[in-house]
Design an enzyme around this catalytic site. Structure first.
Site, mmCIF file in Angstrom:
data_model
loop_
_atom_site.group_PDB
_atom_site.id
_atom_site.type_symbol
_atom_site.label_atom_id
_atom_site.label_comp_id
_atom_site.label_asym_id
_atom_site.label_seq_id
_atom_site.Cartn_x
_atom_site.Cartn_y
_atom_site.Cartn_z
ATOM 1 N N GLU A 1 0.863 -0.626 -5.228
ATOM 2 C CA GLU A 1 -0.187 0.374 -5.387
ATOM 3 C C GLU A 1 0.519 1.709 -5.607
ATOM 4 O OE1 GLU A 1 -3.576 2.950 -3.236
ATOM 5 O OE2 GLU A 1 -1.576 2.588 -2.496
ATOM 6 N N ASP B 1 0.823 -1.201 0.000
ATOM 7 C CA ASP B 1 0.000 0.000 0.000
ATOM 8 C C ASP B 1 0.861 1.257 0.000
ATOM 9 O OD1 ASP B 1 -2.620 1.448 0.511
ATOM 10 O OD2 ASP B 1 -1.445 2.095 2.241
#
Length: 696
Positions: A381, A327
């Site tokens: 991401e 993330d």
């Protein structure tokens, strides 16, 4: 030094050769430094076997790294939560503290913490390497808990090999995966949701919010205890059982791992763990993330790298996760966290604003993960588009297997919000879906959890909005619902059919789950009404959600059964902005889209390879809420045109209803068959005349 393959593959990177080679060499040097020249990062990342609480040689042994501390006590229900001399840790060098205790001192399910003293202060802390952390339901206070069951969970012996060709990911959240207004459990997910995912045809799940986090509403992105699976959803053994069952079903399990920042909490998290501001995090202006109200790791410290790399190996080793979706990678890559930056040229990736320490860490993390498990999956991401992010380390890349195609959901939102239906251009759609680096695999997705949160809208809600509350019953004809469902199906199919790596869907979005995600908070009266998934909507035979779910299942199964589909070239056959028609071929699958809002085309000519074509999917099928305007039984033979004979192409004549998508299977002529599948000698001019439109 030989020119790295990353630069060879992209001549536009040549001016930045020095910067790219410099990053690569820094990673090589750091690996050598950390491993003593062996290159074995797996051995280096064994911190979870040393730090924390363990049984060793007939004793309990606890160790913690706290260089600024001058005294540490182990406290818990065994000490009546008081500092006692027999539970005082000893400093053993390099900031490490240790205590050894008899086995009968501590027991399974005992609660414990640390009482840490530092110059000028003292505070209770949850151990940084704690593997189970629970919250008292009455006081809401978090404590570490000993997890040492008499009969620990044992994984199945058979090694699991993820199916990644293509990779079809079902993004999910354990707590909100249930129908009831409550927090769901690992066991409920295993028993109720995994079978749905298998039936839908997905081959991987990407689980959010696994690492322990104090605030449920953070969606798991404000992590406090990096080695503890969230106890809200159950025990560590129940998580292991879920993963083991997923493997038995052929489902890979990817963890959404958060190494881009950490929660600011000091009692529950790592903020000022030993009283200092710079133990795990930057001690200067870079300490706090300007947008996320969190703390930023100092990736330049070897002890921090050791902590984070050990965290990666821990989840792979102890829980058998099949990989990670990292993330917030953009935030890690740049000193400004990528905030307010457009990234309009290659200069933006090599202008000195990049955090080389973070880039080195991410490179090492990918190297470690693939050393531990060569079949592991890593996904970044990342929205800036930094070249080489998903290229191999030896080629000069950072080493991720995939990168998220974050521009695609933004494109769909912008198109739905700002363009009239008659202005949807196939050229723009095709460009957005296929504009990527040829040497990096991406994960296509129309929407993820981001678009489902309060303050945003899912695709189905943007298309239909509150009309969903009144007109989603079968037999209820409504033009807004018809339009929304038709476009929902087309958007998902065109996004899936153009993958070069994988595809992702957030749970429930496949059947058009209504409303937003809103976790319990003071502003909604601590309600779980919107922190769940209403599976009954897709299960009910009287609602149209069933049509969308059935279409998703059909398209996923077609693609999943096509091995190496993502590697097949995309051959564009038709891209007509005036007619709003798009057609392309991938191996023997022909995808045809008519985005026009009201024009249907009878006998629409598409230049295609010679042969026979048969329908295998139509978004207009009544089973998917359509009108059944396409006769699925009709097989189409191409028509000869001497103008295109040298290209081995002929005219394929199709009926294209407005707002529909079709998949046809191409059957090549067998050797010895007539070269032309049809002996029709119509000219190109006469074929084009057949491309007349009519209103649906």
């Amino acid at each position: 030094m030989k020119t790295l393959k990353l630069i060879k593959n992209d001549p536009w990177l040549a001016p930045y050769k020095q910067a790219i080679e410099g990053r690569h060499n820094r990673a090589v040097e750091k690996i050598s430094e950390l491993t003593g020249g062996t290159g074995n990062l797996s051995d280096f990342a064994d911190g979870y076997l040393y730090f924390g609480l363990h049984k060793e040689n007939g004793h309990w042994v606890f160790r913690e790294w706290a260089p600024n501390a001058n005294a540490i006590y182990l406290i818990g229900n065994f000490s009546n939560w008081k500092e006692r001399p027999e539970y005082r840790l000893l400093a053993i060098g390099r900031g490490v503290w240790e205590i050894k205790l008899p086995l009968d001192t501590l027991h399974h399910l005992d609660f414990y913490k640390l009482s840490v003293h530092w110059p000028g202060g003292q505070g209770e802390r949850i151990p940084a390497w704690a593997t189970r952390v629970v919250q008292d339901p009455e006081t809401y206070i978090f404590s570490a808990q000993i997890w040492d069951p008499e009969k620990p969970f044992v994984f199945s012996k058979k090694p699991f090999r993820p199916q990644t060709s293509p990779l079809l990911i079902y993004e999910c959240h354990i707590g909100m995966a249930q129908q009831e207004e409550k927090v769901g459990s690992y066991t409920e997910f295993k028993e109720k949701i995994l079978p749905r995912i298998v039936a839908d045809g997905y081959n991987a799940i990407q689980i959010m919010a696994i690492q322990e986090h104090p605030y449920y509403g953070s969606f798991g992105y404000h992590v406090s205890s990096f080695f503890a699976p969230s106890s809200r959803f159950g025990t560590p053994d129940e998580l292991k059982s879920l993963i083991d069952e997923a493997h038995k079903m052929g489902i890979a399990v990817i963890m959404d791992i958060v190494h881009s920042h950490a929660v600011k909490n000091e009692v529950e998290g790592l903020g000022r763990f030993d009283g200092s501001y710079n133990q795990y995090f930057y001690g200067d202006h870079r300490r706090e993330h300007p947008a996320w109200d969190s703390l930023c790791f100092d990736y330049g410290k070897n002890d921090v790298i050791h902590f984070l790399l050990s965290n990666c190996k821990y989840w792979l080793d102890e829980f058998r996760f099949d990989g990670f979706r990292f993330d917030g990678v953009t935030s890690m890559l740049y000193y400004n966290h990528g905030l307010g930056q457009a990234f309009g040229s290659y200069d933006d990736y090599y202008n000195g604003g990049q955090d080389d320490n973070a880039i080195v860490y991410l490179t090492l993390a990918n190297e470690l993960i693939h050393q531990v498990n060569p079949r592991a999956i890593t996904i970044a991401e990342e929205m800036s588009g930094m070249p080489g992010l998903a290229a191999k380390f030896n080629d000069g890349g950072i080493g991720f297997d995939y990168r998220m195609a974050m521009g695609i959901p933004d494109f769909w939102i912008k198109t739905i919000k700002e363009k009239k239906d008659e202005d949807w251009k196939p050229t723009a759609i095709f460009w957005e879906l296929t504009n990527r680096r040829s040497d990096e695999k991406t994960i296509n997705y129309a929407e993820s959890h981001d678009q489902a949160l309060v303050g945003d809208k899912t695709i189905i809600f943007r298309l239909i909005d509150d009309v969903m509350y009144w007109h989603m019953s079968k037999g209820d004809t409504n033009l807004i619902v018809d339009r929304g469902m038709a476009l929902h199906k087309m958007i998902r199919l065109v996004t899936l059919s153009t993958i070069n790596g994988g595809y992702l869907n957030f749970m429930g979005n496949e059947f058009g789950h209504p409303e937003w995600i809103d976790f319990p908070r003071q502003g909604n009266g601590w309600s779980y009404k919107y922190a769940r998934r209403q599976w009954d909507l897709v299960d009910r035979n009287d609602l149209k959600y069933q049509y969308l779910g059935a279409f998703d299942e059909a398209m996923i199964h077609i693609i999943s059964q096509k091995k190496k589909f993502e590697r097949t070239p995309i051959v564009k056959l038709c891209e007509n902005d005036g007619d709003q028609v798009l057609a392309f071929l991938r191996d023997d699958l022909l995808f045809v889209f008519n985005f026009h809002p009201f024009k249907s085309f009878n006998g629409y000519g598409i230049l295609a390879p010679t042969g026979e074509y048969e329908h295998i999917l139509s978004s207009d099928d009544p089973a998917f809420g359509g009108y059944g305007l396409i006769d699925m039984k009709v097989k189409h033979l191409t028509r000869h045109d001497p103008l295109f004979e040298k290209d081995n192409k002929e005219w394929l004549m199709l009926y294209l209803p407005a707002r529909t998508a079709q998949i046809l299977r191409w059957k090549k002529p067998e050797p010895g068959e007539t070269k032309n599948a049809s002996k029709s000698k119509k000219s190109a001019g006469s074929i084009k005349k057949e491309n007349k439109s009519k209103k649906k």
